[in-house]
Design a protein around this motif. Structure first.
Motif, PDB file in Angstrom:
ATOM      1  N   LEU A 208       0.983  -1.100   0.208  1.00  0.00           N
ATOM      2  CA  LEU A 208      -0.488   0.133  -0.355  1.00  0.00           C
ATOM      3  C   LEU A 208       1.083   1.347  -0.061  1.00  0.00           C
ATOM      4  CD1 LEU A 208      -2.727  -1.279   2.864  1.00  0.00           C
ATOM      5  CD2 LEU A 208      -2.788  -1.707   0.570  1.00  0.00           C
ATOM      6  N   LYS A 209       1.101   1.627  -1.018  1.00  0.00           N
ATOM      7  CA  LYS A 209       2.890   2.785  -0.884  1.00  0.00           C
ATOM      8  C   LYS A 209       2.291   4.009  -1.493  1.00  0.00           C
ATOM      9  CE  LYS A 209       5.724  -0.432  -3.125  1.00  0.00           C
ATOM     10  NZ  LYS A 209       6.166  -1.916  -2.511  1.00  0.00           N
ATOM     11  N   GLY A 210       0.929   4.275  -1.472  1.00  0.00           N
ATOM     12  CA  GLY A 210       0.235   5.844  -1.905  1.00  0.00           C
ATOM     13  C   GLY A 210       0.530   6.431  -0.970  1.00  0.00           C
ATOM     14  N   THR A 211       1.005   7.849  -0.926  1.00  0.00           N
ATOM     15  CA  THR A 211       1.230   8.229   0.704  1.00  0.00           C
ATOM     16  C   THR A 211       0.327   9.509  -0.132  1.00  0.00           C
ATOM     17  OG1 THR A 211       3.280   9.804  -0.861  1.00  0.00           O
ATOM     18  CG2 THR A 211       3.741   7.662   0.620  1.00  0.00           C
ATOM     19  N   PRO A 212      -0.133  10.335   1.857  1.00  0.00           N
ATOM     20  CA  PRO A 212      -1.234  11.842   1.271  1.00  0.00           C
ATOM     21  C   PRO A 212       0.065  12.731   1.159  1.00  0.00           C
ATOM     22  CG  PRO A 212      -1.078  10.624   3.682  1.00  0.00           C
ATOM     23  CD  PRO A 212      -0.017  10.015   2.963  1.00  0.00           C
ATOM     24  N   GLU A 213       1.720  12.775   0.821  1.00  0.00           N
ATOM     25  CA  GLU A 213       2.076  13.655  -0.240  1.00  0.00           C
ATOM     26  C   GLU A 213       2.088  13.798  -1.299  1.00  0.00           C
ATOM     27  OE1 GLU A 213       2.914  11.428   2.381  1.00  0.00           O
ATOM     28  OE2 GLU A 213       3.435  13.617   3.901  1.00  0.00           O
ATOM     29  N   GLU A 214       1.598  12.144  -2.127  1.00  0.00           N
ATOM     30  CA  GLU A 214       1.465  12.623  -3.529  1.00  0.00           C
ATOM     31  C   GLU A 214       0.363  13.179  -3.513  1.00  0.00           C
ATOM     32  OE1 GLU A 214       2.572   8.060  -5.331  1.00  0.00           O
ATOM     33  OE2 GLU A 214       2.917   7.833  -2.730  1.00  0.00           O
ATOM     34  N   LEU A 215      -0.668  12.699  -2.867  1.00  0.00           N
ATOM     35  CA  LEU A 215      -1.911  13.242  -3.501  1.00  0.00           C
ATOM     36  C   LEU A 215      -1.664  14.877  -3.185  1.00  0.00           C
ATOM     37  CD1 LEU A 215      -4.924  12.213  -3.599  1.00  0.00           C
ATOM     38  CD2 LEU A 215      -5.083  12.711  -1.628  1.00  0.00           C
ATOM     39  N   VAL A 216      -1.532  15.681  -2.091  1.00  0.00           N
ATOM     40  CA  VAL A 216      -1.146  16.832  -2.036  1.00  0.00           C
ATOM     41  C   VAL A 216      -1.014  17.262  -2.981  1.00  0.00           C
ATOM     42  CG1 VAL A 216      -0.225  18.659  -0.017  1.00  0.00           C
ATOM     43  CG2 VAL A 216      -0.680  16.822   1.069  1.00  0.00           C
ATOM     44  N   LYS A 217       0.333  16.928  -3.638  1.00  0.00           N
ATOM     45  CA  LYS A 217       0.801  17.470  -5.124  1.00  0.00           C
ATOM     46  C   LYS A 217      -0.488  17.451  -5.831  1.00  0.00           C
ATOM     47  CE  LYS A 217       6.235  16.272  -3.985  1.00  0.00           C
ATOM     48  NZ  LYS A 217       6.470  15.311  -4.424  1.00  0.00           N
ATOM     49  N   LEU A 218      -1.081  16.642  -6.337  1.00  0.00           N
ATOM     50  CA  LEU A 218      -2.238  15.680  -6.834  1.00  0.00           C
ATOM     51  C   LEU A 218      -3.573  17.237  -7.122  1.00  0.00           C
ATOM     52  CD1 LEU A 218      -1.165  12.680  -7.247  1.00  0.00           C
ATOM     53  CD2 LEU A 218      -0.978  14.333  -9.115  1.00  0.00           C
ATOM     54  N   VAL A 219      -3.913  17.447  -6.329  1.00  0.00           N
ATOM     55  CA  VAL A 219      -4.920  17.659  -5.402  1.00  0.00           C
ATOM     56  C   VAL A 219      -4.673  19.562  -5.581  1.00  0.00           C
ATOM     57  CG1 VAL A 219      -6.134  16.223  -4.899  1.00  0.00           C
ATOM     58  CG2 VAL A 219      -4.995  17.586  -3.718  1.00  0.00           C
ATOM     59  N   GLY A 220      -3.558  20.104  -5.416  1.00  0.00           N
ATOM     60  CA  GLY A 220      -3.496  21.146  -5.786  1.00  0.00           C
ATOM     61  C   GLY A 220      -4.069  21.720  -4.034  1.00  0.00           C
TER      62      GLY A 220
END
Ligand code: NI
Ligand code: MN
Length: 234
Positions: A208-220
């Motif tokens: 389960l490799k996805g991270t909140p940091e990646e999501l932050v970058k993508l949603v703006g």
């Protein structure tokens, strides 16, 4: 958090969430405690849990439903077949429902919505059909609307969830492998238009490799991604 109007949301690792309404209703979603490596040990669940909501029959979402329901005198709410399975496993009070339906749980209207995922329950006797995977929308009286997506891929009909219920808080799986990852969750966010995302189902196990940091970058910057430690609350 102001938009929550007195409702508190505790993240207890993985997809386990405790919601406390201003009126004092305690709702535990997807209890995964004993085997959950991210469960905050020492966290005190409230003495009375009024309802346990189960999104589907996989062990990492319902393995502690039976003991918690017994200890905290909770009513289990799940898709019809999973509710019947819970009763067969010894749960005293269960409410079976199905997709598109709403049940009133004291001051919370709980609507069962679609999820794209599998949903067998595995026990010592094998794998059982326990209905389909689901998510829940919780419309809290004098409070916010919350969406817990359960385990799911992104799907276009998340726009229907937004159009019907307008959730301000979206609890979304982001770990990938068994569910959507950050890329898909960012598209889900564009469909749902929440003010806050609480990321779930990441980091518990190595795949389960996805991270909140990646999501932050993508949603703006327009959507707040809550980065909680297990046991912390919104
Ligand atoms: Ni699952
Ligand atoms: Mn899962």
């Amino acid at each position: 958090m102001e938009l929550l109007q007195g409702t508190t949301i505790f993240w207890l690792g993985h997809s386990t969430v405790l919601v406390q309404t201003p009126k004092g209703t305690n709702i535990l979603i997807d209890p995964f405690i004993a085997q959950n490596p991210k469960y905050p040990r020492g966290f005190q669940l409230p003495e009375k849990i009024h309802y346990i909501l189960l999104t589907h029959g996989h062990g990492d979402h319902m393995s502690d439903a039976v003991p918690v329901a017994a200890k905290h005198h909770a009513t289990v709410v799940a898709v019809y077949e999973l509710a019947a399975y819970m009763e067969a496993r010894g749960v005293a009070k269960a409410i079976g429902m199905n997709l598109g339906g709403t049940v009133q749980l004291d001051d919370v209207a709980a609507t069962m919505v679609e999820a794209k995922h599998s949903a067998g329950a595995q026990d010592e006797e094998g794998t059982h059909y326990v209905g389909v995977a689901a998510g829940f929308v919780l419309s809290i009286m004098n409070g916010p609307v919350l969406y817990h997506a359960g385990d799911t891929a992104v799907f276009g009909d998340m726009k229907l969830i937004a159009g019907l219920y307008h959730p301000q808080v979206a609890m979304l799986p982001i770990g990938g492998h068994f569910t959507m990852g950050p890329k898909e969750a960012a598209l889900a966010a564009s469909f749902l238009e929440p003010q806050v995302i609480l990321p779930l189902h990441f980091g518990t196990f190595p795949p389960l490799k996805g991270t909140p940091e990646e999501l932050v970058k993508l949603v703006g910057p327009s959507i707040h991604v809550a980065k909680l430690a297990p046991g912390d609350s919104l």
